[in-house]
Design an enzyme around this catalytic site. Sequence first.
Site, PDB file in Angstrom:
ATOM      1  N   ARG A  87     -23.346  -7.256  37.852  1.00 56.31           N
ATOM      2  CA  ARG A  87     -23.016  -7.343  36.431  1.00 56.31           C
ATOM      3  C   ARG A  87     -24.304  -7.097  35.659  1.00 56.31           C
ATOM      4  O   ARG A  87     -25.295  -7.797  35.854  1.00 56.31           O
ATOM      5  CB  ARG A  87     -22.442  -8.721  36.107  1.00 56.31           C
ATOM      6  CG  ARG A  87     -22.102  -8.963  34.642  1.00 56.31           C
ATOM      7  CD  ARG A  87     -20.988  -8.035  34.168  1.00 56.31           C
ATOM      8  NE  ARG A  87     -20.471  -8.426  32.861  1.00 56.31           N
ATOM      9  CZ  ARG A  87     -21.046  -8.131  31.693  1.00 56.31           C
ATOM     10  NH1 ARG A  87     -22.183  -7.445  31.683  1.00 56.31           N
ATOM     11  NH2 ARG A  87     -20.507  -8.509  30.570  1.00 56.31           N
TER      12      ARG A  87
ATOM     13  N   GLU B 175     -13.522  -3.434  27.196  1.00 55.62           N
ATOM     14  CA  GLU B 175     -12.678  -3.455  28.385  1.00 55.62           C
ATOM     15  C   GLU B 175     -11.854  -2.172  28.510  1.00 55.62           C
ATOM     16  O   GLU B 175     -11.465  -1.561  27.506  1.00 55.62           O
ATOM     17  CB  GLU B 175     -11.719  -4.647  28.332  1.00 55.62           C
ATOM     18  CG  GLU B 175     -12.393  -6.007  28.272  1.00 55.62           C
ATOM     19  CD  GLU B 175     -13.117  -6.359  29.549  1.00 55.62           C
ATOM     20  OE1 GLU B 175     -12.782  -5.792  30.601  1.00 55.62           O
ATOM     21  OE2 GLU B 175     -14.018  -7.217  29.499  1.00 55.62           O
TER      22      GLU B 175
ATOM     23  N   ARG C 258     -21.108 -12.706  40.845  1.00 54.90           N
ATOM     24  CA  ARG C 258     -21.667 -11.361  40.728  1.00 54.90           C
ATOM     25  C   ARG C 258     -23.185 -11.443  40.516  1.00 54.90           C
ATOM     26  O   ARG C 258     -23.692 -12.350  39.861  1.00 54.90           O
ATOM     27  CB  ARG C 258     -21.024 -10.603  39.571  1.00 54.90           C
ATOM     28  CG  ARG C 258     -19.544 -10.339  39.765  1.00 54.90           C
ATOM     29  CD  ARG C 258     -18.918  -9.646  38.564  1.00 54.90           C
ATOM     30  NE  ARG C 258     -19.009 -10.464  37.358  1.00 54.90           N
ATOM     31  CZ  ARG C 258     -18.395 -10.171  36.210  1.00 54.90           C
ATOM     32  NH1 ARG C 258     -17.654  -9.072  36.137  1.00 54.90           N
ATOM     33  NH2 ARG C 258     -18.516 -10.956  35.167  1.00 54.90           N
TER      34      ARG C 258
END
Length: 320
Positions: free
Chosen positions: A72, A80, A139
């Site tokens: 990330r 998105e 992440r």
Amino acid sequence: MRRLGVGFVVVLVVVAGCSGFTDPPSRSAGTAVDGQPAVDVPQPAVTVTVTAVVDGDTVQVAYGNGTADTVRLVGVDTPEVQAENDPAEFEGVPETAAGVSCLRGAGTNASSLAKQRLLGETVGLAFDPELNRRGYYDRLLAYVVLEGSLFNYRLVETGHARVYDSGFERAERFYAAEDRARTERRGLWRCVDPGELTRTAIADGGTITGSASDVAITDIHADAAGNDNQNLNDEYVTLTNTGETALDLSGWTVSDEAGHQYTFTDLSIGPNASVTLYTGRGTDTDTERYWDRDGAVWNNDGDTVVVRTPSGETALRQSY
């Protein structure tokens, strides 16, 4: 999370070698601001290969030993593409259907840029001393260093991402880049005025009316396979008539930020039909046109496609 106020004077001490593994001097990159580098580029702690792009701010990587990880990107948040966007998270974007639709397109553009620049590439990962190595969903939180530049910062600078302030070390420099991108309406910040994207002639304040407002940019393929200059017909832009009547594109132009310009001749496309403009050479048809250039036009790391009517009105301006 946006800054809590504008009345504070923040002194940012940039710590070299933010990877936490070593402490080498940082390299500078980007446009100078007040005599200082726009952002420093940290020394990578590890080298990986990008194997997949989830979206503009999340990638999957493989280490040299064959193990995999999800990264990330620190300090950025792109719109998105697999879920609905909340315009309230993007300062100034209206909380309307037009704002939501515009952000979805901006998210697609950010993902496309990440694929063009990162997919299959060997990149460096660096870490921020102010953050944990892992975040939500376990992440890896990292800066992505590509060819000596900071890809995280590039996303913000070009308007493909907003700043996601998690307390990272370079936040103020990122915010300065975000402010410039918003002011100049780059990338997703065009969504602050979503109604102007296809109907307002940005160049002179006029209004695009009738069938001219039905043209849309439906594909931008800037990064040809291999050497762009040797594979010019894998670099292209596609326009689509989204209206219910035929659209005469004769005299319309397509240009980039550098001023390279192509003019369509003797072309009409029907409802829901498309025409693809290739950079190289070929035989023109009703669905394919060729620029006949000797070199690439569209920058792989971001550019702007501008479509104008025969009168010079700007019908579309789309950054990627």
